[in-house]
Design a protein around this motif. Structure first.
Motif, PDB file in Angstrom:
ATOM      1  N   UNK A 122       3.937 -16.722  17.981  1.00  0.00           N
ATOM      2  CA  UNK A 122       3.050 -17.380  18.959  1.00  0.00           C
ATOM      3  C   UNK A 122       2.183 -18.476  18.351  1.00  0.00           C
ATOM      4  N   UNK A 123       2.038 -18.490  17.028  1.00  0.00           N
ATOM      5  CA  UNK A 123       1.270 -19.550  16.390  1.00  0.00           C
ATOM      6  C   UNK A 123       2.050 -20.859  16.354  1.00  0.00           C
ATOM      7  N   UNK A 124       3.351 -20.761  16.527  1.00  0.00           N
ATOM      8  CA  UNK A 124       4.188 -21.960  16.433  1.00  0.00           C
ATOM      9  C   UNK A 124       4.822 -22.336  17.772  1.00  0.00           C
ATOM     10  N   UNK A 125       5.289 -21.330  18.535  1.00  0.00           N
ATOM     11  CA  UNK A 125       6.000 -21.605  19.779  1.00  0.00           C
ATOM     12  C   UNK A 125       5.123 -21.283  20.991  1.00  0.00           C
ATOM     13  N   UNK A 126       5.144 -22.196  21.961  1.00  0.00           N
ATOM     14  CA  UNK A 126       4.342 -22.053  23.174  1.00  0.00           C
ATOM     15  C   UNK A 126       5.253 -22.234  24.380  1.00  0.00           C
ATOM     16  N   UNK A 127       5.084 -21.353  25.355  1.00  0.00           N
ATOM     17  CA  UNK A 127       5.845 -21.506  26.589  1.00  0.00           C
ATOM     18  C   UNK A 127       5.152 -22.547  27.458  1.00  0.00           C
ATOM     19  N   UNK A 128       5.912 -23.556  27.900  1.00  0.00           N
ATOM     20  CA  UNK A 128       5.340 -24.646  28.684  1.00  0.00           C
ATOM     21  C   UNK A 128       5.941 -24.724  30.082  1.00  0.00           C
ATOM     22  N   UNK A 129       6.949 -23.912  30.335  1.00  0.00           N
ATOM     23  CA  UNK A 129       7.661 -23.941  31.606  1.00  0.00           C
ATOM     24  C   UNK A 129       8.439 -22.641  31.688  1.00  0.00           C
ATOM     25  N   UNK A 130       8.806 -22.253  32.899  1.00  0.00           N
ATOM     26  CA  UNK A 130       9.567 -21.003  33.001  1.00  0.00           C
ATOM     27  C   UNK A 130      10.906 -21.103  32.287  1.00  0.00           C
ATOM     28  N   UNK A 131      11.346 -22.325  31.984  1.00  0.00           N
ATOM     29  CA  UNK A 131      12.638 -22.508  31.317  1.00  0.00           C
ATOM     30  C   UNK A 131      12.522 -23.123  29.930  1.00  0.00           C
ATOM     31  N   UNK A 132      11.291 -23.348  29.426  1.00  0.00           N
ATOM     32  CA  UNK A 132      11.139 -24.049  28.150  1.00  0.00           C
ATOM     33  C   UNK A 132      10.069 -23.421  27.261  1.00  0.00           C
ATOM     34  N   UNK A 133      10.375 -23.403  25.942  1.00  0.00           N
ATOM     35  CA  UNK A 133       9.405 -23.194  24.882  1.00  0.00           C
ATOM     36  C   UNK A 133       9.440 -24.424  23.994  1.00  0.00           C
ATOM     37  N   UNK A 134       8.302 -24.779  23.399  1.00  0.00           N
ATOM     38  CA  UNK A 134       8.290 -25.886  22.448  1.00  0.00           C
ATOM     39  C   UNK A 134       7.665 -25.413  21.138  1.00  0.00           C
ATOM     40  N   UNK A 135       8.132 -26.012  20.061  1.00  0.00           N
ATOM     41  CA  UNK A 135       7.554 -25.808  18.747  1.00  0.00           C
ATOM     42  C   UNK A 135       6.431 -26.826  18.596  1.00  0.00           C
ATOM     43  N   UNK A 136       5.198 -26.363  18.438  1.00  0.00           N
ATOM     44  CA  UNK A 136       4.051 -27.260  18.387  1.00  0.00           C
ATOM     45  C   UNK A 136       4.148 -28.245  17.228  1.00  0.00           C
ATOM     46  N   UNK A 137       4.889 -27.897  16.183  1.00  0.00           N
ATOM     47  CA  UNK A 137       5.029 -28.813  15.057  1.00  0.00           C
ATOM     48  C   UNK A 137       5.783 -30.081  15.429  1.00  0.00           C
ATOM     49  N   UNK A 138       6.543 -30.034  16.531  1.00  0.00           N
ATOM     50  CA  UNK A 138       7.351 -31.181  16.940  1.00  0.00           C
ATOM     51  C   UNK A 138       6.794 -31.886  18.176  1.00  0.00           C
ATOM     52  N   UNK A 139       5.683 -31.405  18.701  1.00  0.00           N
ATOM     53  CA  UNK A 139       5.078 -32.003  19.892  1.00  0.00           C
ATOM     54  C   UNK A 139       4.224 -33.196  19.497  1.00  0.00           C
ATOM     55  N   UNK A 140       4.457 -34.334  20.139  1.00  0.00           N
ATOM     56  CA  UNK A 140       3.710 -35.553  19.799  1.00  0.00           C
ATOM     57  C   UNK A 140       2.793 -36.037  20.901  1.00  0.00           C
ATOM     58  N   UNK A 141       3.098 -35.720  22.173  1.00  0.00           N
ATOM     59  CA  UNK A 141       2.285 -36.273  23.252  1.00  0.00           C
ATOM     60  C   UNK A 141       2.370 -35.410  24.498  1.00  0.00           C
ATOM     61  N   UNK A 142       1.234 -35.296  25.189  1.00  0.00           N
ATOM     62  CA  UNK A 142       1.177 -34.606  26.482  1.00  0.00           C
ATOM     63  C   UNK A 142       0.770 -35.640  27.524  1.00  0.00           C
ATOM     64  N   UNK A 143       1.660 -35.901  28.454  1.00  0.00           N
ATOM     65  CA  UNK A 143       1.404 -36.899  29.494  1.00  0.00           C
ATOM     66  C   UNK A 143       1.119 -36.205  30.832  1.00  0.00           C
ATOM     67  N   UNK A 144      -0.135 -36.265  31.313  1.00  0.00           N
ATOM     68  CA  UNK A 144      -0.449 -35.625  32.598  1.00  0.00           C
ATOM     69  C   UNK A 144       0.233 -36.343  33.758  1.00  0.00           C
ATOM     70  N   UNK A 145       0.604 -35.571  34.771  1.00  0.00           N
ATOM     71  CA  UNK A 145       1.208 -36.123  35.977  1.00  0.00           C
ATOM     72  C   UNK A 145       0.304 -35.869  37.169  1.00  0.00           C
TER      73      UNK A 145
END
Length: 295
Positions: free
Chosen positions: A232-255
């Motif tokens: 859980x320190x590295x992977x975060x659920x962002x959608x019911x169908x997706x997890x992301x590795x925070x080490x590879x996340x570069x930008x969060x764009x609000x909609x």
């Protein structure tokens, strides 16, 4: 060897749709042609167009039904671990499959005979339908078998990930409940993928695709099941169908909808639903959801 295999799979992906359509077209065209020739020989006393109309009317309707069978097989996959549960459903689906085939076949034959100034008589419906169903159920499951073999071939070409399991004797060399590595089988060879190298995960039916350096490795698991095995320190659920590795996340764009769009290092964009957006931003110490965040 691995890079060459990956290139082959990516190259195939560009041609996958035309290949799949072309395969079914070629199969039914060749089969209908062969059957028409043999049927014309068996019924040499009849005009040639009659046996040809019998075979092609059947083939055209069966070809039109292939997408429906594919959709049913996707809904209830026919695999070694699911066939007992899905077999009754496919047997049930074979009945409307046959009804549509026979009904469409008769309609096309009547049309062909009418154009020739003649009348086509199918005969007694139920006895003849029973005969046709015995053939159709074999055809239905031959399509299912081809889909299953095609899926196995794709998995072999693409590679399939597995979780490491505890050894039969002695302690495991690394944590099993929260693995540091995943086992990947590809083209008859096995290698290990570090969990830290997984950029994102996506649910796909009964699989979860692990995205690693531009490659997808399907892991037979559910999102709920794999969530318990991820750090859980590295992977975060962002959608019911997706997890992301925070080490590879570069930008969060609000909609404007309240959701967000995430951009990763490889420029891939992943949806982030409103339900998980606030928790994701809090991981970066920014609870204000109205502003974009770049990590």
């Amino acid at each position: 060897m691995t890079n060459h295999a990956v290139f082959d799979y990516r190259d195939f992906q560009r041609w996958r749709r035309p290949f799949e359509i072309g395969f079914w077209l070629a199969s039914y065209v060749l089969n209908a042609t062969f059957n028409s020739v043999t049927s014309a020989i068996d019924h040499a006393a009849l005009p040639a167009w009659e046996p040809w109309s019998w075979e092609w009317s059947s083939a055209l309707v069966l070809l039109a039904l292939v997408p429906a069978v594919i959709a049913v097989e996707r809904r209830w996959p026919f695999r070694f671990d699911t066939w007992r549960r899905s077999l009754p459903l496919h047997l049930l689906a074979s009945v409307p499959f046959s009804l549509i085939h026979v009904g469409g076949m008769i309609a096309l034959r009547k049309l062909a005979y009418a154009m020739a100034g003649q009348h086509y008589d199918f005969g007694l419906w139920w006895p003849n339908f029973g005969y046709e169903y015995l053939k159709d159920v074999r055809t239905y499951f031959s399509i299912i078998a081809m889909l299953a073999l095609y899926r196995l071939w794709l998995l072999r070409l693409q590679g399939e990930a597995r979780l490491l399991v505890a050894p039969e004797e002695g302690p495991p060399v690394e944590p099993v409940e929260r693995p540091e590595r995943f086992l990947v089988r590809k083209l008859g060879r096995e290698f290990l993928v570090n969990a830290s190298e997984i950029e994102w995960l996506q649910a796909s039916g009964n699989y979860v695709n692990l995205h690693v350096r531009g490659r997808d490795y399907p892991l037979r698991a559910t999102m709920a099941g794999i969530e318990e095995r991820l750090d859980p320190a590295r992977f975060v659920r962002v959608h019911r169908s997706y997890f992301v590795n925070l080490d590879y996340l570069t930008e969060i764009e609000p909609l404007e909808t309240g959701d967000a769009r995430l951009q990763l290092r490889d420029s891939v964009k992943i949806p982030c639903s409103r339900r998980y957006r606030a928790a994701l931003r809090e991981r970066f110490g920014q609870p204000d959801c109205a502003k974009p965040v770049a990590s």
